[in-house]
Design a protein around this motif. Structure first.
Motif, PDB file in Angstrom:
ATOM      1  N   GLU A 124     -21.125 -22.655 -71.189  1.00 22.18           N
ATOM      2  CA  GLU A 124     -20.342 -22.315 -70.003  1.00 22.18           C
ATOM      3  C   GLU A 124     -19.974 -23.560 -69.216  1.00 22.18           C
ATOM      4  OE1 GLU A 124     -18.385 -20.065 -67.048  1.00 22.18           O
ATOM      5  OE2 GLU A 124     -18.951 -19.655 -69.122  1.00 22.18           O
ATOM      6  N   ILE A 125     -20.907 -24.477 -69.080  1.00 21.54           N
ATOM      7  CA  ILE A 125     -20.637 -25.727 -68.368  1.00 21.54           C
ATOM      8  C   ILE A 125     -19.496 -26.488 -69.034  1.00 21.54           C
ATOM      9  CG2 ILE A 125     -21.586 -28.050 -68.002  1.00 21.54           C
ATOM     10  CD1 ILE A 125     -24.243 -26.695 -67.249  1.00 21.54           C
ATOM     11  N   LEU A 128     -16.080 -24.894 -68.261  1.00 23.37           N
ATOM     12  CA  LEU A 128     -15.637 -25.171 -66.894  1.00 23.37           C
ATOM     13  C   LEU A 128     -15.226 -26.631 -66.728  1.00 23.37           C
ATOM     14  CD1 LEU A 128     -18.274 -23.124 -64.862  1.00 23.37           C
ATOM     15  CD2 LEU A 128     -15.854 -22.577 -65.180  1.00 23.37           C
ATOM     16  N   ALA A 129     -15.960 -27.540 -67.359  1.00 23.07           N
ATOM     17  CA  ALA A 129     -15.619 -28.956 -67.264  1.00 23.07           C
ATOM     18  C   ALA A 129     -14.266 -29.230 -67.917  1.00 23.07           C
ATOM     19  CB  ALA A 129     -16.705 -29.804 -67.917  1.00 23.07           C
ATOM     20  N   SER A 172     -18.149 -29.805 -64.178  1.00 22.61           N
ATOM     21  CA  SER A 172     -17.881 -28.361 -64.180  1.00 22.61           C
ATOM     22  C   SER A 172     -17.431 -27.873 -62.809  1.00 22.61           C
ATOM     23  CB  SER A 172     -19.126 -27.582 -64.606  1.00 22.61           C
ATOM     24  OG  SER A 172     -20.092 -27.538 -63.547  1.00 22.61           O
ATOM     25  N   ARG A 178     -25.174 -27.283 -62.271  1.00 27.28           N
ATOM     26  CA  ARG A 178     -25.727 -28.625 -62.456  1.00 27.28           C
ATOM     27  C   ARG A 178     -27.201 -28.660 -62.072  1.00 27.28           C
ATOM     28  NH1 ARG A 178     -23.815 -34.429 -59.728  1.00 27.28           N
ATOM     29  NH2 ARG A 178     -24.908 -35.743 -61.265  1.00 27.28           N
ATOM     30  N   ARG A 225     -16.057 -25.367 -75.498  1.00 27.09           N
ATOM     31  CA  ARG A 225     -17.154 -24.407 -75.664  1.00 27.09           C
ATOM     32  C   ARG A 225     -17.665 -24.416 -77.100  1.00 27.09           C
ATOM     33  NH1 ARG A 225     -17.603 -20.158 -71.868  1.00 27.09           N
ATOM     34  NH2 ARG A 225     -16.069 -20.237 -70.177  1.00 27.09           N
TER      35      ARG A 225
END
Length: 265
Positions: A124-125, A128-129, A172, A178, A225
């Protein structure tokens, strides 16, 4: 085994002569031993640690290594260093024991469980990043990637590897994610010591960083991902019997193996 009774690592270099790579390993090994003794209560609040000279003799380390370890423990609020008197287990250590890392470790997590947790979080991180990272954040990630490739020894490489994943979490744009990743950073570092020094794990894993970085730079969410998932899943295929070993046991055993190999070399 408590610090007061630990034996020196067999074959380690004598005082002041440890090579930089060996020094880093010795620092990690001694820090793990003392931190473990404090967290388990083998060294109680108020207990005085052995002197720098005694610790150096017990672990086959230099006084500089011992001082570095004591500074680290002091920064973690685990000990108080009193000039002229010595080092004592801090009253604040009881609060430190209740930190996230200590709570997680109380459950005696395995390598497999850490990988599963990281896959849930870091996929997921990465997505988003890829969506949100700006040029400055991408430059930080790339710099961490270069540091992994150029690291002179396994300890430096593991820290750079941790920084690479933290930089992605920062990019992200979600500080909660984080913090969540940071809360398992100690356990991730232990895995990275192994993965960055075992050819069966480390070599296939290195290209994944470049591939993840490329996906982030392209702002391709699904590719980022997918590549992060593949990077983390590598451990499920390469750790073998260690997958279901307690993480702390695996890490300590591997550190001891690296020390023996360094001494023999």
């Amino acid at each position: 085994m408590s610090a007061a009774t630990s034996d020196a690592q067999p074959g380690t270099p004598p005082e002041g002569r440890a090579r930089p790579a060996v020094r880093g390993l010795l620092t990690e090994r001694l820090a793990r031993q003392l931190e473990g003794d404090i967290r388990k209560g083998a060294l109680a609040v108020g207990a005085k640690l052995p002197s720098e000279r005694e610790l150096a003799q017990q672990f086959g380390a230099s006084r500089n290594v011992v001082r570095e370890v004591l500074r680290r423990l002091e920064a973690q609020d685990l000990i108080d260093v009193e000039p002229g008197r010595g080092s004592f287990v801090s009253e604040r250590s009881s609060g430190s024991v209740r930190g996230y890392d200590a709570v997680y470790r109380a459950g005696r997590p395995t390598v497999r469980q850490l990988i599963e947790a990281r896959m849930s979080l870091e996929v997921e991180i990465a997505g988003l990043a890829a969506e949100r990272a700006d040029d400055t954040e991408l430059a930080v990630i790339e710099h961490a990637h270069v540091r992994v490739l150029e690291a002179p020894d396994v300890v430096v490489k593991a820290r750079a590897d941790l920084d690479f994943h933290d930089a992605i979490a920062a990019a992200s744009g979600n500080p909660v994610l984080r913090v969540m990743l940071s809360s398992i950073g100690g356990m991730m570092f232990e895995m990275m010591l192994r993965s960055n020094s075992d050819p069966a794990i480390g070599e296939p894993g290195v290209p994944h960083h470049a591939e993840i970085l490329e996906a982030l730079q392209q702002h391709d969410v699904e590719l980022a991902r997918s590549r992060m998932r593949e990077h983390l899943a590598l451990g499920l295929r390469t750790y073998g019997a260690d997958l279901d070993e307690r993480l702390d046991v695996m890490a300590t055993r591997h550190l001891d193996t690296l020390l023996r190999q360094s001494a023999a070399g």
